[in-house]
Each structure stands twice: as structure tokens, then as C-alpha cells.
Design a protein around this motif. Structure first.
Motif, short mmCIF file in Angstrom:
data_model
loop_
_atom_site.label_atom_id
_atom_site.label_comp_id
_atom_site.label_asym_id
_atom_site.label_seq_id
_atom_site.Cartn_x
_atom_site.Cartn_y
_atom_site.Cartn_z
N ARG A 352 0.82 -1.22 0.00
CA ARG A 352 0.00 0.00 0.00
C ARG A 352 0.85 1.26 0.00
N ASP A 353 1.86 1.29 0.87
CA ASP A 353 2.64 2.52 1.00
C ASP A 353 3.54 2.77 -0.20
N GLU A 388 2.50 -2.00 -12.23
CA GLU A 388 1.88 -3.16 -12.89
C GLU A 388 1.31 -4.13 -11.85
N THR A 389 1.93 -4.22 -10.67
CA THR A 389 1.36 -5.03 -9.58
C THR A 389 -0.01 -4.48 -9.20
N TRP A 390 -0.09 -3.19 -9.06
CA TRP A 390 -1.33 -2.50 -8.71
C TRP A 390 -2.38 -2.74 -9.80
N GLN A 391 -2.00 -2.53 -11.04
CA GLN A 391 -2.95 -2.66 -12.14
C GLN A 391 -3.44 -4.11 -12.29
N ALA A 392 -2.55 -5.07 -12.09
CA ALA A 392 -2.94 -6.48 -12.21
C ALA A 392 -3.94 -6.88 -11.14
N ALA A 399 -6.98 1.23 -5.53
CA ALA A 399 -6.94 2.67 -5.25
C ALA A 399 -7.90 3.03 -4.11
N GLU A 400 -9.09 2.44 -4.13
CA GLU A 400 -10.07 2.72 -3.06
C GLU A 400 -9.57 2.19 -1.72
N MET A 401 -8.93 1.01 -1.73
CA MET A 401 -8.38 0.45 -0.49
C MET A 401 -7.28 1.36 0.07
N VAL A 402 -6.42 1.84 -0.82
CA VAL A 402 -5.32 2.73 -0.38
C VAL A 402 -5.89 4.02 0.17
N GLN A 403 -6.84 4.59 -0.56
CA GLN A 403 -7.42 5.87 -0.13
C GLN A 403 -8.13 5.73 1.21
N ASP A 404 -8.80 4.59 1.43
CA ASP A 404 -9.47 4.37 2.70
C ASP A 404 -8.47 4.32 3.84
N ASP A 405 -7.33 3.66 3.63
CA ASP A 405 -6.30 3.59 4.67
C ASP A 405 -5.70 4.97 4.93
N ILE A 406 -5.54 5.78 3.88
CA ILE A 406 -5.04 7.14 4.07
C ILE A 406 -6.02 7.94 4.92
N GLY A 409 -5.88 7.09 8.59
CA GLY A 409 -4.60 7.24 9.27
C GLY A 409 -3.77 5.97 9.36
N ARG A 410 -4.07 4.99 8.52
CA ARG A 410 -3.30 3.75 8.57
C ARG A 410 -2.08 3.78 7.66
N ALA A 411 -2.03 4.68 6.72
CA ALA A 411 -0.90 4.78 5.79
C ALA A 411 0.23 5.59 6.42
N MET A 412 1.40 5.51 5.83
CA MET A 412 2.56 6.22 6.39
C MET A 412 2.46 7.72 6.19
N SER A 413 1.66 8.16 5.23
CA SER A 413 1.49 9.60 5.00
C SER A 413 0.01 9.90 4.80
#
Length: 793
Positions: A352-353, A388-392, A399-406, A409-413
Motif C-alpha cells: 500500500r505505501d 503493474e502489480t497494482w494494475q494487475a 486505489a479505493e483500499m489505499v485511499q481508505d487507509d489514508i 490514518g493507517r498509511a505512512m502519509s
């Protein structure tokens, strides 16, 4: 400037990188002058001399053959700077201190040849700042040229222009690096740590952070971040040891000092335990102690809880192991993110990060997403790059999973994903790869050198490779052609697992050659590496267990017919060799009319490892070589030439490069050695076409080949007796080696007898089948099939 002619290279700095860059230039037949400071005592070139001596002992070897070291001259800054005038390319590779580099530039600049290209092998310093230290007239020919360690084996080179670099100079330098040195080029922007190190070091920092956050052990993390997720076996912490903990800390320090506004800046610092190791001089592999150390035969790992080393081990939690085995990447990420176990949370977090970081910085660090992905593949050995890992795995879902973690406050930034992420369904498409800077898809480079790469490395989502037109195929072989290259040059590809040579492959090869003789002008044997790993041991082992030795004799006879069909085909057969060409694969290559070989080809007759001898014509080919060489000597004695071949076969010696393959007799001086494996098929097709156009014809073998006979066998046995008495070989090793001597010497005939090619084939086949009947050879075959390792019995 349409072509860059480099007759000689100078490398400034004989440290680890400089010395190995020099070695690789020498591999490519480019003479090198390697400079360093003058030694304080003794030989003024002593520092360079020690560096060259040290490289002779390294494994993997920087030199593709031992004699390459002769192409590197030692020099020093005090007395030899005038020799820079001989050089067309100067590569500076001293320590990563900008003041040291600028001081050196001032000293060498007056001695540069007009028109010479000057490049800095910096891993992250500003190229524009370095360019300011060059005379104004030389700045158009100055750039960054970042090799990855070790330079012979790592494909990536980042080329970094300055504001003043002449674009034409960069183009011809890229072409030279691509074909002459075999490198894969990424054009990088002049930003700290460029592309691969910027992403790769952040990835390591993310691992460090989440390792500490989740309380995982270093060896546990290495189990998780290696081949299970498509990364090298050295994973993360072993890689840090290999790179050098001080080097890692320096690169991290560069990011800390030069990227103050980066949203992840708080993480740009080595942890205290890492700084403590560096302070103690435990720098990793180069000091034999770092995160890992070796105690006797046991590998130990640093345990922060114990504040000491312990035996390494660890295991992957069963649920996590099961998740990682899922074929669907979308399912893998969804289950990792949902699973409460720390290992699962760790894996989702580091992916994710990195996705987050790459998306935010794409426009800053790279021309397009393809460059990021290929840089991570070529420079860090990732199976897939981050985009390509992300796209596959499903672009929008991830993208929605990453944005939810952001958001939570679960992401590094806390910085949000850029808007373009949600405006697209991915970054790679048949039309090109996304450029955040230009908000457009960018096609691949149009430089002419890339027309030589018929099957370049592709990223997920890019246009698929051209498969060509199938002319005929069976279960082991495909005969096809690429009409866009030459419709009358056929390509035969072995399609079996690991390209092992069994019945279907032999039948296919015979049929493909027969068809080529009627319908085509030439034939190329090519497929992605490996070339071939030898005979299908599974088939051989099954026949041995069933006692079907007549069947095995017929199988070997067919193998010999296949090899001879390659050799005596009425059209030129060119073997395009890359990777392993072992046993029968080596024999197929030896029988071709010509070989086009990638430098990193590992070639050998390794049958002795399973208690056998070469019987697909390999022994016979060495006997023919000995006969031909003996005819050019005063006495005409074949044995001196047989002796070398005997040692090669009996010891199962494998050439560690195409250059060594020539030296050992598996290939010829006239064969082509290419440094870029992606150019192999292109060159082989054109070689076959050239041979066809020059009225090529198959060689006629001398019907009266002089063989060493009984005296030769007896002389070989004398060597074996000494080895057996010294305990270096077993009784069965002795028997196998004597069989090899018998085949090489033409059997139990009078020394100096003249025999035909088929006679020698019959001898080697008979010896091969007799060995198959022995219990110990059968044990060796079974052990190899079960473990993949040779058995010494």
C-alpha cells in the motif's frame, strides 16, 4: 552525432563499483584505463592493482573470463592523467561526496580528449550540480550514468541528462550501452536518487517501519519479502547486508537532506539499531557481519529483543502462506488487508505505501509509469514493478483500499492520492504508459537500437508480443517465423518444461529440420532462457526402472540423429543460446552451423553429475576438434587436445559465460557473443540470412578421423588412479570418467587409428547405455530428480 565510437574507456575510482565497471567494459573487448590515487608506498598503481586482484576472487565473477583482466591498465592521478587523452568515454566512480568529485573534475578536465563523453556514476547526487564543475565547453557531453551493483549482472543503467547535455550525445550513449555493454536503460530526471533507488529505498524504509510497528523479526520479514512476493531470494535485510549498511544509510541520508518537503520525510532516517551496527563496523557482507552473520556453518540473525545474534529460522503463518498462493492478485490483496495476523498486515502495508508513494511522486521522478516499473525489475530484481502489480490486482479497487487507509490514518502519509489515479483504469495500455507530468500515454523509445529487440521486457497491460506464424508444431517443438523480419528464416522453439529434450523434442527437431530444408532458407533454434537443460531425466529414469535398456539405446540413437540432423542440415542452423545450455542442450548447440550467444550463457556437458557421459554427439565433437587441431601440429598427436576435453567432461565443467564457452570448446571463436540477450533473435535471424546468401553448405566431416585409442584411454586412467588414491573421486566416478575417456579416444582401438564419425557415436552410445545399467548411476539419476542436486556415491 550518429554513432559513438569508443576505442578506450577511462574509469576514475577503483572502488567496488569503479573496478567492476572497468571489468565489464573489458568483458566487451573495450580496453580500459582504471585510475585511483597513487599508493603511499611501493608501486604507485598499487591501489588499482589490489582492486584487480580482489576481483579475480569474487563470486559471481566480474570478469566473464580470467584473461579479460589483461584489458584493464592500472593508472594513478598523480602521474597518468595525460592518458585521459586516449579515451573516448570517461566514467567517474569515486565516493559519493560532491566536493571530492568536483575537485577531481578540476584536475582531469585539462586532459580530456576533445569530443570525449564524461559521465558520473553517482547513485543520487545532483547531475546539474556536478556539471557545474566541468568546463563550459565540456558540459554538453556530461551526464549521469548510474550502474547497479554488480555491473556485469545487473541490467539497469540510469542515464541522467543535465540542462546542458546534448540530446544526440545521450542517444548514441544509450545505444552503445544497450548493445555493447548489454544494459537496459532508463532515462531518469535529475532528482535525488533518481528512479530505482528513490522507489527501492523507500520500499526498504517502509519495510523497516512496518517491521518495527508490528514487532516482526528480521529473518521472518525476509521469508515474507523474497520470492513469495516476486522479489529476489535476498529479500530485504539480506539485500541490505549485500549492498552494505553504510551505503544504505548514505542513500537514505541523501533523501533526508535533499527532500525536506517530501510527505514521507519523517521516515527518511536509518533506525538506531542500524546506526549502531554501522558504528561498530558491522557493515554487512563486506565485513562478514551486519544484520546477519555466519558462525561456522550456521547463519545467525540480529535479534533486537535479545540484543544479540541467534540462529536464523522463522516461518510464515499458514493462513498467510495460503493467501500468497492465490493466483488472483485481487484476492491476495483483499485477503491480506482483511486478515488480522501481523504478517498479513505487514504485507498489505508495504505494498500500500509503495503504491501511494509512487502515485504521488510519478510526475516528479520519472517520465512515465513504465520507467518506474522496469527500473524496479532491472535494478532491484522485482518480478513486477509497483504500478503493474497494482494494475494487475484491479486498479480502481486497490486505489479505493489505499485511499481508505489514508483517510483513516493507517498509511505512512496523510497526503491523498493524486486525482489522476481515479480518472484512469490503469497506467499501462497498448498505446503506452501514463506520464503524470504530461497527462498522456507515452510510447516506448523510438531509438533505432530498440528495433534489434524483437521481444523486449513488457509490463502488465502493454501490447502483447508478436507471436509469429506457426508453420508446424508438436508437443515439444514449435516451428514458426516472423514475416516482419525474414519470412524464409524459420525459428524452432523447444516448448517442453525447462526445455528438456525428450522424445517429442527430438521428433520435433527432426521434423522441423526436414521442413526447413524444403521450404526455408535457414533455421534458428531460439526460445527464452534456458536454452535447454539436457535430456529428459524423468523419461530416462522411468525406462531404467523398467529395465528397458533397448528402448534407451534407441532413445540415445534418436538423440544422435537429431544432433547430426542439426549439423548436416542442408540449410544453415543457428543456435541462439541464452541461459543454461547443459548436457543435451549443449550438444544441440555444438552441432549447429553457428552460434549466437548471450554473454550470460552457462554451457557445459554435465552428464557426469548423474553418472553418465555425453552421448548426443558431444564426446564425438570433442574428438573431431582434437583431430582437426592435431592436423595443424608437427607430430599430429591428438591426445594433448583430448586431455583438455577429458578434464572438461569428467569434471562436468560449466562455462560461466559465452566467452568461457569458446575457451572450453563448446563454441567457436567465429561465433557471435551478444551482451544484450534481447537482441539475440534479431542477430541470429540475420546471421542465418547472411549464411544462406553466402552459399553456405554443411561441413563434410573427415571420413578418417585419427583417435587416441587404447593409449589415450590408459593415459587418462593414470590421472584417475591418482585422484582415486587421493580420495578425490569414488570408484563410480572412476568408472564414469573412464567411459568418457573411452568415448573421446574412439574406443578400444589402436592409437592413431582412423575411424568415421558414426564409429565414435556408436562408442559413446554404448558407453552411455552401459552406465545406465549400473545401480549407482540409477541412484544418481533418482537423487537428481528428487532433490535437484548431484549425488556423490
Amino acid at each position: 552525432m550518429s554513432r559513438l565510437i569508443i576505442r578506450k574507456v577511462a574509469v576514475l575510482g577503483a572502488g567496488v563499483m569503479g573496478a567492476q565497471i572497468a571489468a565489464h567494459c573489458a568483458n566487451a573487448d573495450v580496453p580500459v584505463i582504471l585510475f585511483d590515487l597513487p599508493a603511499r608506498e611501493g608501486d604507485a598503481n598499487g591501489i588499482v592493482g589490489k582492486a584487480l586482484d580482489a576481483m579475480k576472487k569474487l563470486d559471481p565473477a566480474p570478469f566473464a573470463a580470467r584473461d579479460r583482466v589483461r584489458h584493464v591498465e592500472a593508472a594513478n592521478y598523480a602521474g597518468d592523467l595525460a592518458r585521459l587523452g586516449e579515451c573516448d568515454l570517461i566514467i567517474e566512480a569515486i565516493a559519493e561526496k560532491i566536493e571530492w568529485k568536483l575537485d577531481l573534475y578540476a584536475k582531469v578536465a585539462p586532459h580530456l580528449k576533445p569530443g570525449a563523453v564524461f559521465a558520473s556514476n553517482t547513485s543520487g547526487l545532483s547531475i546539474n550540480a556536478l556539471s557545474a564543475g566541468m568546463p563550459a565547453a565540456a558540459r554538453s557531453r556530461f551526464c549521469g550514468i548510474h550502474f547497479f551493483n554488480p555491473p556485469r549482472y545487473m541490467p539497469l543503467v540510469e542515464l541522467i541528462p543535465t540542462a546542458d547535455t546534448d540530446p544526440a550525445t545521450l542517444d548514441v550513449l544509450e545505444a552503445w550501452l544497450t548493445t555493447r555493454l548489454g544494459k537496459s536503460i532508463i532515462r531518469a530526471k535529475d532528482t535525488p536518487n533518481f528512479v530505482a533507488n528513490r522507489v527501492g529505498v523507500f520500499s526498504i524504509l517502509a519495510v523497516l517501519h512496518h517491521t518495527a510497528r508490528l514487532g516482526l523479526a528480521f529473518d521472518e520479514v525476509d521469508l515474507l519479502t523474497g520470492p513469495r512476493i516476486g522479489r529476489p531470494k535476498s529479500a530485504t535485510f539480506r539485500t541490505a547486508d549485500v549492498v552494505g549498511l553504510d551505503t544504505l544509510a548514505h542513500v537514505v541520508g541523501t533523501m533526508q537532506a535533499t527532500l525536506p518537503n517530501d510527505p514521507w520525510h519523517a521516515y527518511f532516517k536509518p533506525p538506531e539499531w542500524l546506526q549502531a551496527l554501522i558504528g561498530k563496523g558491522a557493515l554487512g557482507q563486506k565485513t562478514r557481519c551486519g544484520i546477519y552473520r555466519k558462525q561456522g556453518r550456521q547463519i545467525q540473525v540480529l535479534d533486537l529483543g535479545l540484543q544479540d545474534y541467534r540462529d536464523s529460522g522463522g516461518e510464515v503463518f499458514p493462513d498467510v502462506e495460503d493467501i500468497l498462493k492465490l493466483k488472483n492478485p485481487a484476492d491476495r490483496f483483499a485477503q491480506l488487508a482483511a486478515h488480522p495476523h501481523p504478517q498479513a498486515q505487514f504485507l498489505w502495508s508495504i505494498f500500500r505505501d509503495v503504491f501511494h508513494y509512487c502515485a504521488v511522486h510519478l510526475g516528479d521522478i520519472a517520465d512515465n509509469a513504465r520507467d518506474v516499473d522496469l527500473a524496479m525489475r532491472w535494478g532491484f530484481g522485482w518480478a513486477q514493478g509497483p504500478f503493474e502489480t497494482w494494475q494487475a490486482a484491479g486498479w480502481r479497487e486497490v486505489a479505493e483500499m489505499v485511499q481508505d487507509d489514508i483517510r483513516h490514518g493507517r498509511a505512512m502519509s496523510s497526503v491523498p492520492l493524486p486525482p489522476w489515479v481515479f480518472e484512469r483504469e490503469g497506467v499501462h495500455a497498448p498505446a503506452g504508459s501514463f506520464s503524470a507530468e504530461d497527462d498522456a500515454l507515452k510510447p516506448r523509445s523510438a531509438l533505432p537500437v530498440y528495433r534489434r529487440q524483437l521481444y523486449p521486457d513488457r509490463v502488465f497491460g502493454e501490447a502483447p508480443d508478436e507471436r509469429g506464424d506457426t508453420l508446424w508444431e508438436n508437443g515439444g517443438v514449435r516451428l514458426w517465423r516472423r514475416a516482419d523480419q525474414d519470412a524464409r528464416i524459420g525459428i524452432v522453439s523447444i516448448t517442453s518444461k525447462m526445455h528438456a529434450i525428450g522424445d517429442e523434442v527430438m521428433d520435433g527437431m527432426l521434423e522441423a529440420i526436414a521442413r526447413a530444408e524444403v521450404d526455408l532458407d535457414g533455421l534458428v533454434i531460439w526460445h527464452p532462457a534456458p536454452f535447454a537443460v539436457g535430456a529428459n531425466l524423468q523419461q530416462v529414469g522411468e525406462a531404467c526402472r523398467a529395465g528397458q535398456f533397448e528402448l534407451l539405446d534407441d532413445m540415445v540413437a534418436k538423440f544422435q540423429r537429431s544432433s547430426m540432423a542439426i549439423k548436416h542440415a542442408q540449410v544453415p542452423v543457428v543456435a541462439a543460446v541464452q541461459g543454461m545450455a547443459l548436457g543435451g542442450g549443449c550438444e544441440f548447440a555444438m552441432h549447429a552451423a553457428h552460434r549466437v550467444m548471450a554473454l550470460e550463457s552457462y554451457v557445459g556437458l554435465v552428464e557426469a553429475g548423474v553418472g553418465l557421459i555425453p552421448a548426443g554427439g558431444g564426446s564425438k565433437e570433442f574428438a573431431l576438434q582434437a583431430h582437426a587441431m592435431a592436423q595443424r601440429t608437427a607430430g599430429g598427436d591428438v591426445f594433448p587436445f583430448i586431455q583438455t576435453a577429458f578434464q572438461t567432461i569428467a569434471m562436468a565443467t560449466v562455462a560461466k559465460s559465452a566467452i568461457e564457452a569458446v575457451q572450453l570448446g563448446f563454441a567457436r571463436v567465429s561465433d557471435d557473443i551478444l551482451f544484450n540477450a534481447n537482441e539475440l533473435l534479431y542477430a541470429a535471424i540475420r546471421r542465418a540470412r547472411g549464411m544462406a546468401e553466402s552459399a553456405w553448405r554443411p561441413v563434410l566431416t573427415d571420413p578418417a578421423v585419427v583417435v587416441a585409442g587404447r593409449d589415450g584411454i590408459a593415459t587418462c586412467e593414470l590421472m584417475l588412479v591418482n585422484m582415486a588414491e587421493g580420495g578425490f573421486i569414488s570408484a563410480h566416478d572412476y568408472r564414469v570418467a573412464k567411459a568418457a575417456a573411452t568415448a573421446l579416444c574412439g574406443g578400444e582401438v589402436d592409437s592413431g587409428s582412423r575411424v568415421g564419425e558414426q564409429w565414435i557415436l556408436d562408442v559413446e552410445r554404448a558407453q552411455f547405455v552401459e552406465l545406465l545399467k549400473t545401480e549407482k548411476t540409477q541412484q544418481r539419476i533418482a537423487h537428481m530428480l528428487e532433490t535437484g542436486k548431484p549425488l556423490r556415491n
